[in-house]
Design an enzyme around this catalytic site. Structure first.
Site, PDB file in Angstrom:
ATOM      1  N   HIS A  59       0.863  -1.183   0.000  1.00  0.00           N
ATOM      2  CA  HIS A  59       0.000   0.000   0.000  1.00  0.00           C
ATOM      3  C   HIS A  59       0.904   1.240   0.000  1.00  0.00           C
ATOM      4  O   HIS A  59       1.494   1.576  -1.013  1.00  0.00           O
ATOM      5  CB  HIS A  59      -0.938  -0.092   1.208  1.00  0.00           C
ATOM      6  CG  HIS A  59      -2.054   0.896   1.254  1.00  0.00           C
ATOM      7  ND1 HIS A  59      -2.404   1.690   0.184  1.00  0.00           N
ATOM      8  CD2 HIS A  59      -2.912   1.240   2.259  1.00  0.00           C
ATOM      9  CE1 HIS A  59      -3.426   2.460   0.526  1.00  0.00           C
ATOM     10  NE2 HIS A  59      -3.746   2.205   1.785  1.00  0.00           N
ATOM     11  N   ASP A  69       2.428   5.275  -7.641  1.00  0.00           N
ATOM     12  CA  ASP A  69       3.682   5.132  -6.911  1.00  0.00           C
ATOM     13  C   ASP A  69       4.886   4.893  -7.800  1.00  0.00           C
ATOM     14  O   ASP A  69       6.021   4.953  -7.326  1.00  0.00           O
ATOM     15  CB  ASP A  69       3.564   3.976  -5.905  1.00  0.00           C
ATOM     16  CG  ASP A  69       2.693   4.377  -4.743  1.00  0.00           C
ATOM     17  OD1 ASP A  69       2.755   5.560  -4.368  1.00  0.00           O
ATOM     18  OD2 ASP A  69       1.948   3.532  -4.235  1.00  0.00           O
ATOM     19  N   HIS A  86      -2.821  -2.525 -10.118  1.00  0.00           N
ATOM     20  CA  HIS A  86      -3.696  -1.906  -9.128  1.00  0.00           C
ATOM     21  C   HIS A  86      -4.943  -2.753  -8.998  1.00  0.00           C
ATOM     22  O   HIS A  86      -5.421  -3.308  -9.978  1.00  0.00           O
ATOM     23  CB  HIS A  86      -4.069  -0.481  -9.574  1.00  0.00           C
ATOM     24  CG  HIS A  86      -4.595   0.348  -8.450  1.00  0.00           C
ATOM     25  ND1 HIS A  86      -5.900   0.290  -8.043  1.00  0.00           N
ATOM     26  CD2 HIS A  86      -3.967   1.221  -7.632  1.00  0.00           C
ATOM     27  CE1 HIS A  86      -6.053   1.113  -7.022  1.00  0.00           C
ATOM     28  NE2 HIS A  86      -4.909   1.685  -6.743  1.00  0.00           N
TER      29      HIS A  86
HETATM   30  N1  ACO Z   1       4.274  -7.317 -11.227  1.00  0.00           N
HETATM   31  C1  ACO Z   1       4.144  -8.519 -11.805  1.00  0.00           C
HETATM   32  N2  ACO Z   1       2.989  -9.233 -11.803  1.00  0.00           N
HETATM   33  C2  ACO Z   1       1.947  -8.702 -11.172  1.00  0.00           C
HETATM   34  C3  ACO Z   1       2.006  -7.443 -10.547  1.00  0.00           C
HETATM   35  C4  ACO Z   1       3.227  -6.747 -10.601  1.00  0.00           C
HETATM   36  N3  ACO Z   1       3.359  -5.544 -10.024  1.00  0.00           N
HETATM   37  N4  ACO Z   1       0.807  -7.144  -9.998  1.00  0.00           N
HETATM   38  C5  ACO Z   1       0.015  -8.179 -10.260  1.00  0.00           C
HETATM   39  N5  ACO Z   1       0.707  -9.139 -10.979  1.00  0.00           N
HETATM   40  C6  ACO Z   1       0.178 -10.385 -11.525  1.00  0.00           C
HETATM   41  C7  ACO Z   1       0.030 -11.444 -10.434  1.00  0.00           C
HETATM   42  O1  ACO Z   1       1.191 -12.221 -10.311  1.00  0.00           O
HETATM   43  C8  ACO Z   1      -1.144 -12.207 -10.950  1.00  0.00           C
HETATM   44  O2  ACO Z   1      -0.677 -13.044 -11.986  1.00  0.00           O
HETATM   45  P1  ACO Z   1      -1.322 -14.534 -12.186  1.00  0.00           P
HETATM   46  O3  ACO Z   1      -2.752 -14.293 -12.556  1.00  0.00           O
HETATM   47  O4  ACO Z   1      -0.486 -15.171 -13.244  1.00  0.00           O
HETATM   48  O5  ACO Z   1      -1.178 -15.204 -10.847  1.00  0.00           O
HETATM   49  C9  ACO Z   1      -2.040 -11.157 -11.603  1.00  0.00           C
HETATM   50  O6  ACO Z   1      -1.123 -10.113 -12.010  1.00  0.00           O
HETATM   51  C10 ACO Z   1      -3.078 -10.566 -10.668  1.00  0.00           C
HETATM   52  O7  ACO Z   1      -2.425 -10.162  -9.462  1.00  0.00           O
HETATM   53  P2  ACO Z   1      -3.171  -9.969  -8.058  1.00  0.00           P
HETATM   54  O8  ACO Z   1      -2.162 -10.006  -6.970  1.00  0.00           O
HETATM   55  O9  ACO Z   1      -4.322 -10.929  -7.989  1.00  0.00           O
HETATM   56  O10 ACO Z   1      -3.778  -8.510  -8.220  1.00  0.00           O
HETATM   57  P3  ACO Z   1      -4.332  -7.630  -7.046  1.00  0.00           P
HETATM   58  O11 ACO Z   1      -5.373  -6.766  -7.658  1.00  0.00           O
HETATM   59  O12 ACO Z   1      -4.709  -8.448  -5.868  1.00  0.00           O
HETATM   60  O13 ACO Z   1      -3.054  -6.771  -6.604  1.00  0.00           O
HETATM   61  C11 ACO Z   1      -1.540  -5.006  -6.258  1.00  0.00           C
HETATM   62  C12 ACO Z   1      -2.929  -5.402  -6.756  1.00  0.00           C
HETATM   63  C13 ACO Z   1      -1.346  -5.457  -4.784  1.00  0.00           C
HETATM   64  C14 ACO Z   1      -1.400  -3.488  -6.313  1.00  0.00           C
HETATM   65  C15 ACO Z   1      -0.483  -5.690  -7.150  1.00  0.00           C
HETATM   66  O14 ACO Z   1      -0.653  -5.297  -8.499  1.00  0.00           O
HETATM   67  C16 ACO Z   1       0.946  -5.409  -6.686  1.00  0.00           C
HETATM   68  O15 ACO Z   1       1.454  -6.118  -5.817  1.00  0.00           O
HETATM   69  N6  ACO Z   1       1.619  -4.372  -7.275  1.00  0.00           N
HETATM   70  C17 ACO Z   1       2.957  -4.004  -6.863  1.00  0.00           C
HETATM   71  C18 ACO Z   1       2.894  -3.168  -5.595  1.00  0.00           C
HETATM   72  C19 ACO Z   1       2.328  -1.788  -5.836  1.00  0.00           C
HETATM   73  O16 ACO Z   1       2.719  -1.093  -6.774  1.00  0.00           O
HETATM   74  N7  ACO Z   1       1.426  -1.353  -4.951  1.00  0.00           N
HETATM   75  C20 ACO Z   1       0.851   0.007  -5.012  1.00  0.00           C
HETATM   76  C21 ACO Z   1      -0.615  -0.012  -5.215  1.00  0.00           C
HETATM   77  S1  ACO Z   1      -1.195   1.636  -5.422  1.00  0.00           S
HETATM   78  C22 ACO Z   1      -1.387   2.258  -3.854  1.00  0.00           C
HETATM   79  O17 ACO Z   1      -1.507   1.601  -2.872  1.00  0.00           O
HETATM   80  C23 ACO Z   1      -1.332   3.725  -3.764  1.00  0.00           C
END
Ligand code: ACO
Length: 424
Positions: free
Chosen positions: A263, A358, A302
């Site tokens: 987050h 971010d 996201h």
């Molecule tokens: N890099 C690579 N792969 C990713 C990423 C990423 N940043 N984000 C999601 N994926 C992939 C997952 O591995 C998953 O792949 P799969 O279907 O083959 O298993 C798919 O995309 C879906 O991912 P989830 O984790 O189910 O997506 P969710 O909506 O739960 O997660 C989150 C959202 C936590 C923001 C995620 O994209 C992430 O971890 N991003 C990196 C951290 C980040 O930038 N956070 C900031 C969010 S913005 C904020 O808080 C202001």
């Protein structure tokens, strides 16, 4: 088209028609047909836990509006303090309303001396500023006992002003302590954001004059981070608020939620990732490793935005303005290359992963001289306005205490075994 859905329980043939309202259906209506059957929704991805009039977000279309106003217009024409007023009151202030609001916030920037002496100075010398902030915000509840009168409108307004006003003071104090610098008192002749920069950077000069371009850039970043509907920290605020705890305790819980790398810690993770990549040549192999499941591309993806994050677009422009003053952040080229490669790659396209706010905010903060540990703290300052807007809304709606159900997966009933009869 019928604005309802019909569900049938195939175990007994009973069916129920449930109206669709604002794109949702009432779970309590479902429950009438399915008593004792719970909706399993980890992460609450398909559950609306409240009604809210604060922020509108359409993740597919990349739309973000505070109280109906597009984020692009607010970032262009407004100030953070005005946006905070808007979030909390539902309307933009008139000139008089704004003057009163600004004056009140300015008058409450000082913190009780014991917050500084007893709490902030009591931390270990290398304490993380976000850990200090979480604790200091919680400690404020012990200084303002009237904060427990959450249904007294006068008391509620006072705590809201105190929290918005004191957050930058606590944030800067946490930084100064963690680097061994003396505390700087607020300079209430300065506007909100410049006052924060003064508390951050002032050394021996009688008055700290922030660069107006940098002060405006930070104000824009504060506007972009002021609210984001039911995110993790706002949900924490609402969950704790639903127990009728005082607003300082609720905000401390929200700050704690913001501390995590998924987050508010994401922009810190972006800088660490870019530093680890180190050079343009390493970008393709890094992306390949992510695709193979070795970590995530920080600042990408996201939960809600599945086309683009509108804040990321605005922030890119802000980055250019900041770099024209500070010089370019050397990690920028790596970030741009990473973005270019990822946006063309099938892995990221098929999962609808785009840069989020971010991806660039960390580069800006770093160029402005903020240490990485301060990034979540910088997020907490403006988000306090959003948290409080949701807290106020929750209390006005007289909602139930948050108390989700669970699907039990533990052992069946069994008898207690005395310790000398247990198998090792
Ligand atoms: N890099 C690579 N792969 C990713 C990423 C990423 N940043 N984000 C999601 N994926 C992939 C997952 O591995 C998953 O792949 P799969 O279907 O083959 O298993 C798919 O995309 C879906 O991912 P989830 O984790 O189910 O997506 P969710 O909506 O739960 O997660 C989150 C959202 C936590 C923001 C995620 O994209 C992430 O971890 N991003 C990196 C951290 C980040 O930038 N956070 C900031 C969010 S913005 C904020 O808080 C202001």
């Amino acid at each position: 088209m019928a604005e309802s859905i019909t569900i049938t329980d195939n175990r007994n043939g009973q069916s129920l028609e449930i109206p669709l309202e604002n794109g949702g259906v009432s779970a309590s209506d479902f429950s009438k047909l399915l008593p004792g059957v719970w909706f399993y929704d980890p992460g609450l991805t398909a559950t609306a836990a409240c009604e809210s009039a604060v922020t509108f977000l359409d993740g597919d279309a990349g739309i973000l509006r505070y109280r109906g106003y597009p984020i692009e217009q607010l970032a262009e024409d407004s100030t953070f303090l005005e946006v905070a007023y808007l979030l909390l009151n539902g309307e933009l202030p008139t000139t008089t309303e704004y003057e009163v609001w600004e004056q009140e916030v300015t008058l409450h920037t000082f913190i009780h001396e014991n917050v500084r002496k007893r709490f902030l100075e009591g931390f270990h010398y290398d304490a993380h500023p976000m850990g200090m902030l979480v604790s200091a915000v919680a400690a404020l509840s012990t200084f303002y006992l009237d904060a427990k009168d959450i249904f007294d409108p006068e008391s509620r307004d006072k705590q809201i002003i105190r929290l918005i006003a004191k957050m930058p003071t606590l944030a800067a104090a946490a930084h100064r302590f963690s680097v061994g610098m003396p505390f700087v008192y607020p300079d209430n002749s300065l506007p909100f954001t410049s006052n924060f920069l003064s508390m951050m950077w002032k050394i021996a000069e009688p008055r700290f004059e922030a660069d107006p371009v940098l002060a405006r850039a930070l104000d824009v970043l504060f506007i972009l981070h002021a609210d984001h509907e039911q995110n993790c920290s706002t949900t924490a605020m609402r969950v704790v608020g639903s127990s009728h705890a005082d607003p300082y305790s609720c905000c401390a819980a929200a700050c704690a939620a913001l501390y995590g790398p998924r987050h508010g810690g994401a922009n810190e993770a972006v800088i660490r990732m870019l530093t680890e990549i180190g050079s343009l040549d390493n970008v393709p192999s890094f992306v390949e490793a992510v695709k193979q499941g070795h970590g995530r591309l920080q600042g990408f993806g996201h939960r809600v935005y599945k086309s683009y994050d509108p804040r990321a677009k605005i922030i890119k422009r802000t980055a250019d303005e900041v770099f024209s003053i500070t010089g370019k952040n050397p990690l920028l080229d790596i970030a741009l290359k990473l973005e270019e490669i990822a946006l063309k790659d099938e892995y990221f396209i098929s999962r609808r992963l785009y840069p989020n706010v971010d991806f660039y905010s960390g580069l800006i903060y770093q160029a402005m001289g903020f240490p990485l540990e301060m990034f979540p703290v910088l997020f907490a300052i403006p988000r306090t306005a959003g948290w409080l807007a949701h807290w106020q809304e929750l209390l006005d709606q007289d909602t139930k205490i948050a108390r989700p159900r669970q699907l039990y997966i533990g052992p069946e009933p069994r008898d207690y075994v005395p310790i000398d009869q247990r198998r090792s």
